[in-house]
Design an enzyme around this catalytic site. Structure first.
Site, PDB file in Angstrom:
ATOM      1  N   ASN A 165      -1.225 -11.715  -4.803  1.00 43.38           N
ATOM      2  CA  ASN A 165       0.025 -12.031  -4.091  1.00 43.38           C
ATOM      3  C   ASN A 165      -0.118 -11.967  -2.570  1.00 43.38           C
ATOM      4  OD1 ASN A 165      -0.269  -9.226  -4.271  1.00 43.38           O
ATOM      5  ND2 ASN A 165       1.930  -8.858  -4.314  1.00 43.38           N
ATOM      6  N   GLU A 264      -3.025   1.476  -5.733  1.00 43.04           N
ATOM      7  CA  GLU A 264      -1.673   1.012  -5.411  1.00 43.04           C
ATOM      8  C   GLU A 264      -1.245   0.152  -6.575  1.00 43.04           C
ATOM      9  OE1 GLU A 264       0.965  -1.993  -4.032  1.00 43.04           O
ATOM     10  OE2 GLU A 264      -0.640  -2.109  -2.541  1.00 43.04           O
TER      11      GLU A 264
END
Length: 494
Positions: A165, A264
């Site tokens: 992304n 993350e």
């Protein structure tokens, strides 16, 4: 295979300038000449074929990283910083080309793609500056018999696994910190978006990064290459950005060798709007929190929790803004939203909307999407979303805003925290006491107060609970690539 970045113009020339091999000591094809295709999500057309690396190829990249590790660790902080500054300058110089590549490989609007290149450059600039500011201490022991000295050393060769992304900026956030700390790195981008990372590898090489300091591997078989690398005793650190299920698997593999890890992982960010909030501000920041990256952001607002007295006005205003979004070809300057990553992303958005409506939610705003090819999903606002709707518990990763109404502050906090994730939260209120009180009780690594954007190169980015471990960005991000050594010296008075 293209080895250098010339000055292309036009889509075909830009694509032809991307290296097609993988970067170890130098550019080379994958074993057997294997390649995999990269498609443009706006047209569904093949735009490139890149090296499909095997475990054997991945270990060649690690060979190069391990061979360069000692020399790079001994390179002075100032010399490492010089290389990072040159990469910063190169990213700025190639801004338009990189933006076009990002738009082609993931469908991000050209305006947002340019912003991503700027964001990537900012990370290299930040860590160039941090590289020359070592964090250590020197102090006498309490009894005066010894002197305590701490030294921060690079952990060693690292594996950096980045998501699709934000393909360039996430590579920059990891690679800049690793290189600044004195680590060498193997960068493995997502299979959907390998092109911008391949260019980054070439820019780093041209900026003076010695062979092996930053290697790049691309593969359609992530499990095979990561398993091989994580099992190799020369690898000392894993940094991963991606889904929580994959993160759990990688942690299990890393645990076998007690590797340092930064994770993350997924998010399910609540956006709390209290009845004392400035309505115009709340709607504006809600659009930022929801629509950044087209809704495909781990810190994107997933659940809008709105207090009853302001809920009707907020819902109407947000629906009007969302319905007016211009959806279309991402390479056009006036497009506000391009396609999603692939058909799986569109299918997930559709499923979550249908599930919410079946459970009583109401569609109150929806934008138009273009006819024809491309993985497009309509920006949509759902109101009166019940707590048992799947969208309240799953990351939508798309342009859908789900509004759930609440009565009391305690209720809002309970709903916000009712998730295994804890990456980001947002709250809108005009009362500072409420802001402090609620922020203290929200179970998240980052809290945006009266703003819908928390990402900042100088701030520690990361979550709690099942949203991950460690932090990226800020001085804390440098520490993730360093290990602390304590030296015990004789006391000055002994």
């Amino acid at each position: 295979m293209t080895d250098t970045l010339t000055a292309p113009s036009g889509e075909s020339a830009v694509l032809e300038s991307v290296p097609r091999g993988f970067l170890a000591h130098d550019w080379q094809p994958a074993a057997g000449g294997r390649t995999f295709e990269v498609r443009n999500p706006a047209t569904e057309e093949v735009i490139a074929a890149v090296a499909d690396c095997s475990a054997q190829d991945a270990l060649k990249a690690l060979d190069a990283a391990a061979a360069a590790a000692d020399q790079w660790a001994l390179t002075s902080p100032r010399d490492r910083a010089t290389v990072l500054h040159r990469i910063t300058d190169a990213l700025i110089e190639h801004r338009e080309r990189l933006a076009r590549i990002i738009t082609l490989e993931i469908g991000k609007t050209i305006t947002e793609a340019r912003g991503e290149v700027d964001y990537a450059a900012a990370y290299f600039r930040w860590y160039a500056e941090e590289a020359v500011r070592p964090h250590a201490r020197s102090t006498p022991s309490p009894d005066g018999k010894s002197h305590i000295v701490t030294v921060a050393e690079p952990v060693g060769p690292c594996l950096l696994i980045t998501p699709w992304n934000v393909p360039l900026a996430m590579a920059a956030r990891k690679a800049a910190a690793a290189l600044a700390a004195g680590c060498t790195a193997v960068l493995k981008p997502a299979a959907l978006t390998p092109l911008s990372s391949l260019i980054l590898g070439e820019l780093a090489r041209e900026a003076g990064a010695p062979a092996g300091v930053l290697t790049v591997i691309t593969s359609s078989d992530a499990a095979a290459v990561t398993t091989a690398l994580l099992a190799d005793p020369r690898l000392r650190k894993l940094s991963f950005t991606g889904s929580t299920p994959v993160g759990r698997l990688l942690l299990q593999q890393a645990g076998a060798r007690v590797l340092r890890t930064s994770m993350e992982l997924g998010g399910n960010a609540p956006f709390l709007v209290f009845d004392d909030a400035d309505l115009d501000l709340a709607v504006r920041e809600a659009m930022i929190a929801k629509m950044r990256l087209g809704g495909q952001s781990c810190v994107g607002a997933n659940r809008f929790l709105v207090q009853e007295p302001i809920a009707d006005a907020f819902a109407a205003a947000l629906a009007e803004r969302m319905a007016a979004i211009r959806v279309g070809s991402p390479d056009l300057e006036d497009t506000e939203l391009g396609p999603l990553a692939d058909h799986r992303a569109v299918d997930k958005v559709r499923h979550l909307v249908e599930d919410a409506v079946a459970r009583g939610a109401v569609v109150i705003g929806k934008a138009d999407i273009p006819d024809g090819p491309g993985h497009y999903a309509a920006p949509t606002v759902l109101d009166h979303v019940p707590s048992d709707a799947a969208i309240m518990h799953e990351e939508v990763f798309g342009p859908v805003a789900a509004i759930h109404r609440f009565s009391t502050e305690a209720e809002a906090i309970a709903v916000a925290n009712n998730t295994e994730h804890g990456l980001a939260s947002y709250l809108m209120t005009s009362h500072i006491d409420r802001a402090r009180r609620v922020a203290a009780r929200l179970q998240a690594g980052m809290v945006g107060i009266n703003r819908g954007l928390v990402s900042e190169v100088a701030a520690p980015f990361g979550g709690i609970k099942q949203s991950g471990l460690g932090r990226e960005g800020g001085p804390e991000g440098l520490h993730e690539y360093q290990q602390l050594k304590y030296l015990s010296l004789p006391g000055f008075n002994t």
